[in-house]
Design an enzyme around this catalytic site. Sequence first.
Site, PDB file in Angstrom:
ATOM      1  N   GLU A 251       0.958  -1.187  -0.150  1.00  0.00           N
ATOM      2  CA  GLU A 251      -0.227   0.241  -0.577  1.00  0.00           C
ATOM      3  C   GLU A 251       0.953   1.503  -0.455  1.00  0.00           C
ATOM      4  OE1 GLU A 251      -2.426   0.121   3.261  1.00  0.00           O
ATOM      5  OE2 GLU A 251      -4.071  -0.655   2.944  1.00  0.00           O
ATOM      6  N   LYS A 253       1.990   4.370   1.925  1.00  0.00           N
ATOM      7  CA  LYS A 253       2.780   4.757   2.771  1.00  0.00           C
ATOM      8  C   LYS A 253       2.508   6.302   2.797  1.00  0.00           C
ATOM      9  CE  LYS A 253       5.166   4.519   7.132  1.00  0.00           C
ATOM     10  NZ  LYS A 253       5.334   6.534   7.426  1.00  0.00           N
ATOM     11  N   PHE A 342      -8.032   2.973   5.087  1.00  0.00           N
ATOM     12  CA  PHE A 342      -6.469   1.971   4.638  1.00  0.00           C
ATOM     13  C   PHE A 342      -7.010   0.415   5.379  1.00  0.00           C
ATOM     14  CE2 PHE A 342      -3.903   3.829   6.920  1.00  0.00           C
ATOM     15  CZ  PHE A 342      -3.645   3.128   8.083  1.00  0.00           C
ATOM     16  N   LYS A 423       6.744  -1.141   7.532  1.00  0.00           N
ATOM     17  CA  LYS A 423       7.122   0.037   6.326  1.00  0.00           C
ATOM     18  C   LYS A 423       8.718  -0.065   5.717  1.00  0.00           C
ATOM     19  CE  LYS A 423       8.748   2.886  10.502  1.00  0.00           C
ATOM     20  NZ  LYS A 423       8.514   4.023  11.355  1.00  0.00           N
TER      21      LYS A 423
HETATM   22  P1  AMP Z   1       5.441   5.812  11.223  1.00  0.00           P
HETATM   23  O1  AMP Z   1       4.269   7.220  11.962  1.00  0.00           O
HETATM   24  O2  AMP Z   1       6.234   6.089  10.750  1.00  0.00           O
HETATM   25  O3  AMP Z   1       6.028   5.054  12.153  1.00  0.00           O
HETATM   26  O4  AMP Z   1       4.616   4.809  10.052  1.00  0.00           O
HETATM   27  C1  AMP Z   1       3.320   4.306  10.498  1.00  0.00           C
HETATM   28  C2  AMP Z   1       1.968   5.118  10.295  1.00  0.00           C
HETATM   29  O5  AMP Z   1       2.599   5.773   8.501  1.00  0.00           O
HETATM   30  C3  AMP Z   1       1.452   4.415  10.642  1.00  0.00           C
HETATM   31  O6  AMP Z   1       0.638   4.915  12.329  1.00  0.00           O
HETATM   32  C4  AMP Z   1       0.361   5.413  10.250  1.00  0.00           C
HETATM   33  O7  AMP Z   1      -0.316   6.430  10.661  1.00  0.00           O
HETATM   34  C5  AMP Z   1       0.941   5.680   8.833  1.00  0.00           C
HETATM   35  N1  AMP Z   1       0.067   5.322   7.549  1.00  0.00           N
HETATM   36  C6  AMP Z   1       0.279   6.028   6.487  1.00  0.00           C
HETATM   37  N2  AMP Z   1      -0.223   4.990   5.920  1.00  0.00           N
HETATM   38  C7  AMP Z   1      -0.151   3.504   6.488  1.00  0.00           C
HETATM   39  C8  AMP Z   1      -0.766   2.992   5.587  1.00  0.00           C
HETATM   40  N3  AMP Z   1      -1.095   2.526   4.258  1.00  0.00           N
HETATM   41  N4  AMP Z   1      -1.259   1.928   6.138  1.00  0.00           N
HETATM   42  C9  AMP Z   1      -0.528   1.868   7.545  1.00  0.00           C
HETATM   43  N5  AMP Z   1      -0.378   2.847   8.093  1.00  0.00           N
HETATM   44  C10 AMP Z   1      -0.288   4.087   7.786  1.00  0.00           C
END
Ligand code: AMP
Length: 552
Positions: A251, A253, A342, A423
């Site tokens: 997906e 991000k 999502f 991620k």
């Molecule tokens: P990080 O904040 O860098 O730890 O990355 C995780 C965060 O990315 C999640 O908590 C979401 O807020 C965000 N995110 C963005 N796109 C997505 C997606 N397609 N699926 C899940 N989380 C996502």
Amino acid sequence: MEFAEFAEHAAAVEATSADTEIRDAVVDLFEESGEQLPVVVRFLLGRVFPAHDSTKLDVGPRLCYEAIARAAGQNVTADDVEDRLAEYGDVGNVAASYDLGGQRGLAAFGAGGRDGLTVAEVADRLTELARASGDGSQDTKLDVLFDLFNRADPPEARYLARLVLSEMRIGVGEGTVRDAIAEAFDVPVGSVERALQVSNDYGLVAETAREDGVAGLDGMALEVGRPVQAMLAQAGTVTGALEDWGEAAVEIKYDGARVQAHYDGETARLYSRNMENVTDPLPEIASGVAASLSVPAILDGEVVAIDEDGQPRPFQAVLRRFRRKHDVAKAREAVEIRFHAFDCLHADGTDLLDDPLVARHDRLASILDPAANVERSELWTADDPEEIADIEARAIDSGHEGIMLKNPESPYTPGKRGQNWRKRKPDVETLDCVVTGAEWGEGRRANLLGTFELSVRGPDGYETIGKVATGITDEQLEALTDLLDPYVRAEDGTDVDIEPAVVFEVGYEEIQESPTYSSGYALRFPRFLDVREDKDPDDADSLSRVERLVEE
Ligand code: AMP
């Protein structure tokens, strides 16, 4: 239950250091809490309200010091209270160091000589305090606090002060409470854990375990309007994800803010990652969600700020919408936003947490009809790294942060930062490689060079290390074909031999030893990043740098 009794138990827990003894002391307390069990459980965790309830006491340390000072007598000021912090360590110990209640007359004492404050009363008064808002609310809060402190003996004052400032400091975390509930009411920890995930309310789970046992816990379900913790991601690689799962759900991000949308069939409410109700600052998302859904549902997604062309803006922009509580109209004008849904946790009366991701996503597709400001995030399943690299290139090209890799079979686990969502790690290093060969594309791309052979400088000339075919748009392919055309030395079918002249900057996830290429190494998940126009082949990276990178 008397608040004094709660304080006594809390002191016993605080005096204990071994985990099992702490748990036993908490079990004792639970068994004696009677009707007040839900409140006691929350108090132990330093909370007045359940975790899903974003009501705040909104009491700063200064207000608490003032209330303590008032209850301590006329000669004591808030500054005096604050001055004692260094000596006593924390606000609870400071509160306990005063002889509070000097302001009350003897008549205030009940028959037993004590002015019995109950757990229920503390909870009620603090709820009243939390409700105070607008002009004069600080005075109301101060009055309530003063009254409570004024009736507290030192141990009560200690835990009251800490509760008010949400820091119990008695060594009881959520894990201890979970284990103590299981032990006190003889139910499996797994059932307690699951019930906590769906309800987000430790008090309710404890009460359900006591009243209805494991059947009660297992029967607990999500409720529209009661937010759950978001499932979280870890950093990971494409190669790792494919090794672990065979294929990955991929997906975009989005670079925004996490939002959980709860639609009850009429209106939608929105909650932030820490479960604050953010419906008011995001009115167009709330109405968009309501317009896009055909049945009651709980959706997970990300709110992204967009520019006038609909392109994503950096996440700082979206934060401006969240912070703005008052002048929403003005903020709305300045920052346009969009919700990318999502995941689907609940639809039309059915919880979907235990369904596989792909099934939840299918359900999402079946109930969500995109509306203004609301879109459904696309989910691709792929087992080919190149296909994933293409998705990533397209995501980045359209201004997104990158990609998420998800286990297609995984359930939704609220609050868990597990391996099922990853991620993709940004590349730590890049390599500057010389292009020494290429292949003509196929079909629509037959007139374009497609796959490029990459080499590094070795002691005896250029040594191959991989091929890159991904991360390149059609437009870029045309430009690269023109750029490399003058250096074509020979062609054999679709294979093209190219004179070393052009340097590519490439990203990769890993370097592996490999007999496939003459360098003895292979780049895993190589992606084209750019042409290093400033570099000649002599400036490209060397085999010895590759060897150093492998050793690191
Ligand atoms: P990080 O904040 O860098 O730890 O990355 C995780 C965060 O990315 C999640 O908590 C979401 O807020 C965000 N995110 C963005 N796109 C997505 C997606 N397609 N699926 C899940 N989380 C996502």
